[in-house]
Design a protein around this motif. Structure first.
Motif, PDB file in Angstrom:
ATOM      1  N   ARG A 149       0.868  -1.180   0.000  1.00 34.14           N
ATOM      2  CA  ARG A 149       0.000   0.000   0.000  1.00 34.14           C
ATOM      3  C   ARG A 149       0.903   1.228   0.000  1.00 34.14           C
ATOM      4  NH1 ARG A 149      -5.194  -1.155   0.840  1.00 34.14           N
ATOM      5  NH2 ARG A 149      -5.711  -3.199   1.653  1.00 34.14           N
ATOM      6  N   PHE A 150       0.512   2.241  -0.770  1.00 32.14           N
ATOM      7  CA  PHE A 150       1.376   3.401  -0.933  1.00 32.14           C
ATOM      8  C   PHE A 150       0.549   4.576  -1.418  1.00 32.14           C
ATOM      9  CE2 PHE A 150       1.784   0.084  -4.117  1.00 32.14           C
ATOM     10  CZ  PHE A 150       1.147   0.675  -5.192  1.00 32.14           C
ATOM     11  N   GLU A 151       1.173   5.744  -1.507  1.00 29.37           N
ATOM     12  CA  GLU A 151       0.544   6.936  -2.044  1.00 29.37           C
ATOM     13  C   GLU A 151       1.253   7.322  -3.340  1.00 29.37           C
ATOM     14  OE1 GLU A 151       0.717   9.815   1.110  1.00 29.37           O
ATOM     15  OE2 GLU A 151      -1.159   9.082   1.947  1.00 29.37           O
ATOM     16  N   LEU A 152       0.456   7.735  -4.323  1.00 29.59           N
ATOM     17  CA  LEU A 152       0.994   8.115  -5.626  1.00 29.59           C
ATOM     18  C   LEU A 152       0.570   9.534  -5.969  1.00 29.59           C
ATOM     19  CD1 LEU A 152       0.049   4.880  -7.596  1.00 29.59           C
ATOM     20  CD2 LEU A 152       2.335   5.523  -6.814  1.00 29.59           C
ATOM     21  N   SER A 153       1.423  10.240  -6.673  1.00 28.47           N
ATOM     22  CA  SER A 153       1.079  11.577  -7.162  1.00 28.47           C
ATOM     23  C   SER A 153       0.259  11.435  -8.448  1.00 28.47           C
ATOM     24  CB  SER A 153       2.353  12.366  -7.444  1.00 28.47           C
ATOM     25  OG  SER A 153       3.046  11.778  -8.527  1.00 28.47           O
ATOM     26  N   ALA A 154      -0.340  12.530  -8.877  1.00 26.79           N
ATOM     27  CA  ALA A 154      -1.127  12.522 -10.114  1.00 26.79           C
ATOM     28  C   ALA A 154      -0.266  12.114 -11.307  1.00 26.79           C
ATOM     29  CB  ALA A 154      -1.744  13.899 -10.349  1.00 26.79           C
ATOM     30  N   GLU A 155       1.013  12.464 -11.287  1.00 24.71           N
ATOM     31  CA  GLU A 155       1.906  12.139 -12.393  1.00 24.71           C
ATOM     32  C   GLU A 155       2.161  10.635 -12.513  1.00 24.71           C
ATOM     33  OE1 GLU A 155       2.858  14.515  -9.993  1.00 24.71           O
ATOM     34  OE2 GLU A 155       2.045  16.127 -11.229  1.00 24.71           O
ATOM     35  N   ALA A 156       1.974   9.889 -11.441  1.00 18.87           N
ATOM     36  CA  ALA A 156       2.234   8.450 -11.453  1.00 18.87           C
ATOM     37  C   ALA A 156       1.032   7.635 -11.926  1.00 18.87           C
ATOM     38  CB  ALA A 156       2.654   7.981 -10.059  1.00 18.87           C
ATOM     39  N   LEU A 157      -0.110   8.290 -12.107  1.00 14.40           N
ATOM     40  CA  LEU A 157      -1.337   7.602 -12.499  1.00 14.40           C
ATOM     41  C   LEU A 157      -1.734   7.967 -13.922  1.00 14.40           C
ATOM     42  CD1 LEU A 157      -3.190   8.389  -9.206  1.00 14.40           C
ATOM     43  CD2 LEU A 157      -2.710   6.076 -10.007  1.00 14.40           C
ATOM     44  N   ARG A 158      -2.469   7.057 -14.560  1.00 19.14           N
ATOM     45  CA  ARG A 158      -3.038   7.295 -15.878  1.00 19.14           C
ATOM     46  C   ARG A 158      -4.501   6.849 -15.834  1.00 19.14           C
ATOM     47  NH1 ARG A 158       1.577   5.385 -15.465  1.00 19.14           N
ATOM     48  NH2 ARG A 158       0.997   3.220 -15.597  1.00 19.14           N
ATOM     49  N   LEU A 159      -5.365   7.604 -16.476  1.00 16.31           N
ATOM     50  CA  LEU A 159      -6.790   7.305 -16.499  1.00 16.31           C
ATOM     51  C   LEU A 159      -7.233   7.140 -17.943  1.00 16.31           C
ATOM     52  CD1 LEU A 159      -9.613   7.169 -15.113  1.00 16.31           C
ATOM     53  CD2 LEU A 159      -9.690   9.666 -15.334  1.00 16.31           C
ATOM     54  N   ALA A 160      -7.939   6.056 -18.226  1.00 11.46           N
ATOM     55  CA  ALA A 160      -8.499   5.818 -19.562  1.00 11.46           C
ATOM     56  C   ALA A 160     -10.015   5.764 -19.420  1.00 11.46           C
ATOM     57  CB  ALA A 160      -7.980   4.514 -20.147  1.00 11.46           C
ATOM     58  N   ILE A 161     -10.702   6.589 -20.184  1.00 15.87           N
ATOM     59  CA  ILE A 161     -12.165   6.639 -20.130  1.00 15.87           C
ATOM     60  C   ILE A 161     -12.708   6.083 -21.435  1.00 15.87           C
ATOM     61  CG2 ILE A 161     -14.185   8.122 -19.924  1.00 15.87           C
ATOM     62  CD1 ILE A 161     -12.429  10.061 -18.326  1.00 15.87           C
ATOM     63  N   GLY A 162     -13.414   4.986 -21.328  1.00 13.83           N
ATOM     64  CA  GLY A 162     -13.994   4.332 -22.492  1.00 13.83           C
ATOM     65  C   GLY A 162     -15.502   4.487 -22.533  1.00 13.83           C
ATOM     66  N   GLY A 163     -16.123   3.764 -23.425  1.00 10.83           N
ATOM     67  CA  GLY A 163     -17.566   3.839 -23.602  1.00 10.83           C
ATOM     68  C   GLY A 163     -18.355   2.986 -22.633  1.00 10.83           C
ATOM     69  N   SER A 164     -17.669   2.215 -21.797  1.00 14.04           N
ATOM     70  CA  SER A 164     -18.367   1.354 -20.841  1.00 14.04           C
ATOM     71  C   SER A 164     -17.534   1.204 -19.581  1.00 14.04           C
ATOM     72  CB  SER A 164     -18.614  -0.032 -21.455  1.00 14.04           C
ATOM     73  OG  SER A 164     -17.380  -0.737 -21.558  1.00 14.04           O
TER      74      SER A 164
END
Length: 87
Positions: free
Chosen positions: A29-44
């Motif tokens: 368990r850890f904390e990540l900055s916004a730069e370490a994450l990626r978000l993909a938004i699809g149709g479902s």
């Protein structure tokens, strides 16, 4: 990438907004900055997810992102990719 259910919580740290996450591979368990994450938004729901690399074991992790997670991550400046369906 590994798929697993998970909840991401926003926290404010000395380096700005941090997100709590967990690795399904090594269970760290850890904390990540916004730069370490990626978000993909699809149709479902199946094609909407966030991903990151575990800082402990190096595993590529992919977790589903519901509406609340999408709101938290976009508000926090996480890099977002919009996926389009093929026609």
């Amino acid at each position: 990438m590994t798929s697993a259910e998970g909840i991401l919580e926003a926290a404010t740290g000395t380096e700005g907004r941090l997100y709590r996450a967990a690795c399904p591979e090594c269970r760290a368990r850890f904390e990540l900055s916004a730069e370490a994450l990626r978000l993909a938004i699809g149709g479902s729901r199946k094609t909407t997810f966030y991903s990151f690399t575990c800082p402990e074991c190096g595993a590529s992790v992919r977790k589903p992102a519901g509406e609340r997670i999408v709101e938290l991550l976009t508000a926090g400046g996480v890099s977002t990719l919009r996926l389009h369906s093929a026609l």
